[in-house]
Design an enzyme around this catalytic site. Structure first.
Site, PDB file in Angstrom:
ATOM      1  N   GLU A   1      18.746 -24.958  14.409  1.00 57.96           N
ATOM      2  CA  GLU A   1      18.501 -24.694  15.834  1.00 57.96           C
ATOM      3  C   GLU A   1      18.476 -26.020  16.593  1.00 57.96           C
ATOM      4  OE1 GLU A   1      14.905 -22.332  16.012  1.00 57.96           O
ATOM      5  OE2 GLU A   1      15.848 -20.658  14.949  1.00 57.96           O
TER       6      GLU A   1
ATOM      7  N   HIS B   1      15.489 -18.458  19.946  1.00 58.99           N
ATOM      8  CA  HIS B   1      14.194 -18.449  19.245  1.00 58.99           C
ATOM      9  C   HIS B   1      13.048 -18.274  20.238  1.00 58.99           C
ATOM     10  CE1 HIS B   1      11.969 -19.911  15.407  1.00 58.99           C
ATOM     11  NE2 HIS B   1      11.277 -18.995  16.054  1.00 58.99           N
TER      12      HIS B   1
HETATM   13  N1  NAD Z   1      11.300 -15.095  16.557  1.00 61.46           N
HETATM   14  C1  NAD Z   1      10.095 -15.537  16.805  1.00 61.46           C
HETATM   15  O1  NAD Z   1       9.829 -16.163  17.825  1.00 61.46           O
HETATM   16  C2  NAD Z   1       9.009 -15.258  15.812  1.00 61.46           C
HETATM   17  C3  NAD Z   1       7.690 -15.103  16.272  1.00 61.46           C
HETATM   18  C4  NAD Z   1       6.701 -14.826  15.346  1.00 61.46           C
HETATM   19  C5  NAD Z   1       6.999 -14.760  14.007  1.00 61.46           C
HETATM   20  N2  NAD Z   1       8.282 -14.942  13.583  1.00 61.46           N
HETATM   21  C6  NAD Z   1       8.618 -14.854  12.165  1.00 61.46           C
HETATM   22  O2  NAD Z   1       8.320 -13.536  11.735  1.00 61.46           O
HETATM   23  C7  NAD Z   1       7.758 -13.605  10.446  1.00 61.46           C
HETATM   24  C8  NAD Z   1       6.931 -12.377  10.171  1.00 61.46           C
HETATM   25  O3  NAD Z   1       5.786 -12.396  10.988  1.00 61.46           O
HETATM   26  P1  NAD Z   1       4.538 -11.444  10.684  1.00 61.46           P
HETATM   27  O4  NAD Z   1       3.443 -11.901  11.561  1.00 61.46           O
HETATM   28  O5  NAD Z   1       4.938 -10.029  10.736  1.00 61.46           O
HETATM   29  O6  NAD Z   1       4.236 -11.865   9.182  1.00 61.46           O
HETATM   30  P2  NAD Z   1       3.336 -11.093   8.110  1.00 61.46           P
HETATM   31  O7  NAD Z   1       2.981 -12.113   7.103  1.00 61.46           O
HETATM   32  O8  NAD Z   1       2.259 -10.333   8.788  1.00 61.46           O
HETATM   33  O9  NAD Z   1       4.345 -10.031   7.465  1.00 61.46           O
HETATM   34  C9  NAD Z   1       5.420 -10.396   6.640  1.00 61.46           C
HETATM   35  C10 NAD Z   1       5.708  -9.242   5.704  1.00 61.46           C
HETATM   36  O10 NAD Z   1       6.878  -9.564   4.944  1.00 61.46           O
HETATM   37  C11 NAD Z   1       6.645  -9.132   3.612  1.00 61.46           C
HETATM   38  N3  NAD Z   1       7.540  -9.859   2.714  1.00 61.46           N
HETATM   39  C12 NAD Z   1       7.420 -11.124   2.247  1.00 61.46           C
HETATM   40  N4  NAD Z   1       8.453 -11.427   1.441  1.00 61.46           N
HETATM   41  C13 NAD Z   1       9.244 -10.325   1.402  1.00 61.46           C
HETATM   42  C14 NAD Z   1      10.443 -10.027   0.739  1.00 61.46           C
HETATM   43  N5  NAD Z   1      11.060 -10.903  -0.040  1.00 61.46           N
HETATM   44  N6  NAD Z   1      10.964  -8.787   0.906  1.00 61.46           N
HETATM   45  C15 NAD Z   1      10.352  -7.873   1.699  1.00 61.46           C
HETATM   46  N7  NAD Z   1       9.196  -8.115   2.353  1.00 61.46           N
HETATM   47  C16 NAD Z   1       8.653  -9.326   2.206  1.00 61.46           C
HETATM   48  C17 NAD Z   1       5.181  -9.408   3.376  1.00 61.46           C
HETATM   49  O11 NAD Z   1       4.690  -8.685   2.281  1.00 61.46           O
HETATM   50  C18 NAD Z   1       4.589  -8.972   4.705  1.00 61.46           C
HETATM   51  O12 NAD Z   1       4.254  -7.607   4.710  1.00 61.46           O
HETATM   52  C19 NAD Z   1       6.954 -14.908  10.482  1.00 61.46           C
HETATM   53  O13 NAD Z   1       6.742 -15.428   9.191  1.00 61.46           O
HETATM   54  C20 NAD Z   1       7.812 -15.815  11.305  1.00 61.46           C
HETATM   55  O14 NAD Z   1       8.669 -16.546  10.484  1.00 61.46           O
HETATM   56  C21 NAD Z   1       9.281 -15.190  14.462  1.00 61.46           C
HETATM   57  O1  2HG Z   2       7.223 -21.054  19.171  1.00 63.04           O
HETATM   58  C1  2HG Z   2       8.005 -21.308  18.264  1.00 63.04           C
HETATM   59  O2  2HG Z   2       8.688 -22.342  18.221  1.00 63.04           O
HETATM   60  C2  2HG Z   2       8.162 -20.375  17.065  1.00 63.04           C
HETATM   61  C3  2HG Z   2       7.671 -18.999  17.282  1.00 63.04           C
HETATM   62  C4  2HG Z   2       7.773 -18.125  16.037  1.00 63.04           C
HETATM   63  O3  2HG Z   2       8.917 -18.337  15.313  1.00 63.04           O
HETATM   64  C5  2HG Z   2       6.558 -18.186  15.165  1.00 63.04           C
HETATM   65  O4  2HG Z   2       6.669 -18.489  13.980  1.00 63.04           O
HETATM   66  O5  2HG Z   2       5.484 -17.887  15.691  1.00 63.04           O
END
Ligand code: NAD
Ligand code: 2HG
Length: 409
Positions: free
Chosen positions: A269, A292
């Site tokens: 990114e 993102h």
């Molecule tokens: N795009 C964004 O801005 C943004 C924002 C927030 C989070 N995220 C990403 O989203 C991810 C998930 O967030 P969350 O709060 O739901 O996390 P979380 O930890 O609550 O949930 C993740 C789930 O994935 C499951 N998991 C782990 N490995 C796995 C696999 N190999 N196969 C299937 N399931 C699997 C876990 O058991 C868990 O239930 C974060 O880790 C982060 O990287 C992105």
């Molecule tokens: O704010 C960010 O840069 C990342 C947000 C998201 O991917 C997260 O992991 O919460």
């Protein structure tokens, strides 16, 4: 190896990637004024230079705190990830240096779930392609390939904080929700857990990824998995860029095997808004590309700013490590007139007995003692009479196995 308690205005805090003003306000209100603030991530050499002077650092997802970078972080006591993901930090390297890592595990989950819901509605209606055509002077007035959400099957991969919220929101629209997770999870509403990823991929109208970046999720959606997806289905990834092979997704979009996609996260990114974004998905009208920003809402960022800043403040002020990602968790009361020794050590036999021996041999009175361990680290906190704090610190620093020690007063 150690930091003595400093006046708050000497505690240097480096905040990167434009963390929300709420973090600055919380830190200022708590008396921390020595803050260097950057709107973007820093290039590695500048990051190394700045981190070598910092006691605390606040980052989001773009700053890579690798072993190499952390090697220079000799004054650093804590890292605040103002986001959910902590994959950008080498957690083992941080633990080995006694650096505590905090994040905000829930604050932006609703924002991501809402964005994904919006994207899947738009993609089911073919809006991205129709929108792009209109911008070019085109006019695709047609119902062909345009669907309601009712009765469509949403396949969620990763049924955690975000996956479950998406599940509930999607059911409220009348969607059928199935999910795949490596852990057995209680399904919410009428959702169903599917044991095989292949089955989920081959039976869902929309697939949405919500897993963390780990060894087990790296490229978990490759060319084989993309080929298993139902013809014409929709692919959404707002988790991490390392989870899906975007070349395979692009090929499937071009061949019509996938009907559309929305991607928010990428293997590489841009570091800032002025760097070019490169992706095989660029130029494909039925793909929604977002920079993102799944968690980037005013509500989420404000809450994250407060939550992570408060965790840093509590650790700095009293040594509390509750909800740390890589560290033994201890919730500590404010110390009264005493000095508080924070001793971080390798969790191996003999260290505790040596610490205790120091206190009895030197006749140092302990007024409070707390201990928690993880597999590799021990975190021992001792409140001692104020006049004995400096001596106690000097002595415990000499204990073999000490990773970091400091005193608060
Ligand atoms: N795009 C964004 O801005 C943004 C924002 C927030 C989070 N995220 C990403 O989203 C991810 C998930 O967030 P969350 O709060 O739901 O996390 P979380 O930890 O609550 O949930 C993740 C789930 O994935 C499951 N998991 C782990 N490995 C796995 C696999 N190999 N196969 C299937 N399931 C699997 C876990 O058991 C868990 O239930 C974060 O880790 C982060 O990287 C992105
Ligand atoms: O704010 C960010 O840069 C990342 C947000 C998201 O991917 C997260 O992991 O919460």
């Amino acid at each position: 190896m150690s930091n003595n308690s400093l006046d708050k205005d000497k505690i240097k805090i480096l905040l990167l990637e434009g963390v929300h003003q709420s973090a600055l306000d919380a830190l200022h209100d708590a008396g921390y004024t020595n803050i260097e603030y950057h709107k973007t991530a820093l290039a590695e050499d500048e990051l190394i230079e700045k981190i070598s002077e910092a006691h605390f650092i606040g980052i989001r997802s773009r700053t890579q705190l690798t072993e190499k970078v952390l090697e220079h972080a000799n004054k650093l006591v804590a890292i605040g990830c103002f986001c959910i993901g902590t994959n950008q930090v080498d957690l083992d390297a941080a633990s080995a240096k006694g650096i505590v890592v905090f994040n905000a595990p829930y604050s932006n989950t609703r924002s991501v779930a809402e964005l994904v819901l919006g994207q899947l509605i738009l993609l089911l209606r073919g809006i991205p392609a129709k929108n792009a055509a209109c911008h070019r002077g085109g006019w695709i007035k047609s119902a062909v390939g345009s669907y309601e959400t009712r009765g469509k099957r949403l396949g969620i991969i990763g049924y955690g904080s975000i996956g479950t919220q998406l599940s509930v929101l999607a059911e409220s629209l009348g969607m059928e929700v199935c999910f795949y997770d490596i852990v057995t999870k209680l399904p919410l509403g009428n959702a169903r857990q599917i044991k095989s990823l292949k089955e989920l991929l081959s039976t869902s109208d929309i697939i949405s990824l919500h897993v963390p970046e780990t060894n087990s999720t790296k490229l978990m959606i490759g060319a084989k998995e993309v080929s298993q997806m139902k013809k014409g289905s929709i692919f959404i990834n707002a988790s991490r860029g390392t989870v899906a092979d975007l070349d395979a997704v692009a090929e499937a979009i071009k061949s019509g095997n996938l009907g559309g996609a929305a991607v928010d996260v990428f293997p590489v990114e841009p570091k800032g808004n002025d760097e070019e974004f490169v992706s095989p998905l660029r130029g494909l009208d039925n793909v929604i590309l977002t920079p993102h920003i799944g968690g980037s809402t005013m509500e989420a960022q404000e809450n994250i700013g407060i939550e992570v800043a408060e965790k840093l403040i509590k650790y700095s002020d009293v040594g509390t490590t509750t909800a740390a990602v890589n560290f033994p968790e201890v919730a500590l009361p404010a110390q009264a007139d005493n000095h508080r020794i924070l001793h971080i050590h390798e969790n191996r036999p003999g260290v505790l007995s040596k610490i205790n021996a120091i206190f009895s041999e030197n006749n140092i009175n302990i007024t409070g003692q707390y201990l928690r361990t993880t597999e590799k680290l021990g975190y021992m906190v001792m409140d001692v009479d104020a006049e004995e704090g400096e001596l106690a610190l000097e002595k415990v620093k000499e204990v073999d196995g000490t990773v970091k020690a400091r005193v608060l007063f």
